[in-house]
Enzyme design. Sequence first.
Site, PDB file in Angstrom:
ATOM      1  CG  HIS A 268      65.891   6.506  97.058  1.00 48.80           C
ATOM      2  ND1 HIS A 268      67.029   7.394  97.454  1.00 48.80           N
ATOM      3  CD2 HIS A 268      66.166   5.359  97.637  1.00 48.80           C
ATOM      4  CE1 HIS A 268      68.059   6.475  97.766  1.00 48.80           C
ATOM      5  NE2 HIS A 268      67.720   5.724  97.980  1.00 48.80           N
ATOM      6  CG  ASP A 319      71.258   6.264 100.089  1.00 50.94           C
ATOM      7  OD1 ASP A 319      71.488   5.027 100.433  1.00 50.94           O
ATOM      8  OD2 ASP A 319      70.834   6.203  99.168  1.00 50.94           O
TER       9      ASP A 319
HETATM   10 ZN    ZN Z   1      69.915   3.338 100.847  1.00 48.52          ZN
END
Ligand code: ZN
Length: 452
Positions: A268, A319
């Site tokens: 991220h 993810d």
């Molecule tokens: Zn993750």
Amino acid sequence: MSTLHFGSALLPTGWADDVQAVVTDGIITKVTAGTAPQAGDERHQLAIPGIASLHSHAFQRGMAGLAEARGETADTFWTWRETMYRFALGMTPEDTEAVATLLYVEMLEQGFTRVGEFHYLHHAPDGAPYANPAEMATRIAHAAEITGIGLTLLPSFYAHGSFGGAAPHAGQRRFVCAIDQFAKLITATRLAVRELPGANVGIAPHSLRAVTPDELAAILPLAEGGPIHIHAAEQTREVEECIAWSGRRPVEWLLEHAPVDRRWCLIHATHTSATEIATLARSGTVAGLCPITEASLGDGIFPAREFLDAGGRFGVGTDSNVLVGVADELRQLEYGQRLKHRERNVLSGGPGISTGRALLDSALAGGAQALAQPIAGLQAGARADIVTLDTAHPSFAGRRRDAVLDGWIFAANAGVIDCVWAGGNKVVEGGRHRLRQKARDTFNAAVRRLVA
Ligand code: ZN
């Protein structure tokens, strides 16, 4: 040995016509451009390399779409996480294998040929370790084996509920390990993937919320030179709590206190300052961007333009697996930047450069680096991870080369990918993985029970 012939193919040196690839024991052993098809070649029109999803939590595919109704208060990442914890608590090893198998079928059908599985669902529902501490990792490895996807297994170390060593919550009990227990888990995980072609193992300290500085230092040697992945700065609340704990932002803390380099992948890194972006880019670390999940969870938008201008490297991950596709992730990444900057072709890299091509090249290189694959793409020495596109698709009419990539990423939904080879095995043909139906049936039975 098998030989493939492509009318055109995207090689590390760029597009080439009349390309023959020789595949031996799952590896590309020779690539020759400008050669006519020979008897015995399997022929296809257009080939590109398979891409890695460098960040996946496979079990979350089972709850995709289940957290899309508004609750009593404003819905955030943190309320989504409560739904995720409840779902995780019900999953058996068989359920995990069923969900991972369907997920990997879908990844392969959508052009992902390797997955970085950031794996933290380790223990039985009561929090006790299974007899084999890597029981769940073994199920992930089996799902990779039967679907053919390349696997980088990243067992996650998770010890705390928040910064500064706070006790974990009850909902986190299946994730939590002591350091000696984690060392055993890593050993058992290496055993679980020993026979799996092309598999490798790294480690994943979950985040600075879940791991103290002393624990981080203690577990790093367990990577044994393999990749190291960590979640960082996904949420503004996480940044505020990190500053309250340490006086530093999460990415800033890692860059100052951990040996962050080319072996690392910061997942991220959404909320990063200009200084952090510059230092992160210089470190050679890969930013593991997960644009669809980051949009789904309302995380924010990574400063991708500034990071690329500074020479930063990125790869993409699916993810939460709420929606799975190479084109979808790359499109969302670019569209986030367009909305933020109110411009077009933000990540193309320069005048006349195809945005789709720039995104695909970066995701290929960044994904390979983050999952410790020293040779990637359509070249000798690389795993034979190859995707062919259906050139009869309407979005490709009159297009060649980079324009086909732009047509795929920005102007097509389904029916683009024709065949996919993973480790030299053709697992997808006519857009369908050979296990699609069986994987769907098993997944549906497991998830119907889990949501009942
Ligand atoms: Zn993750």
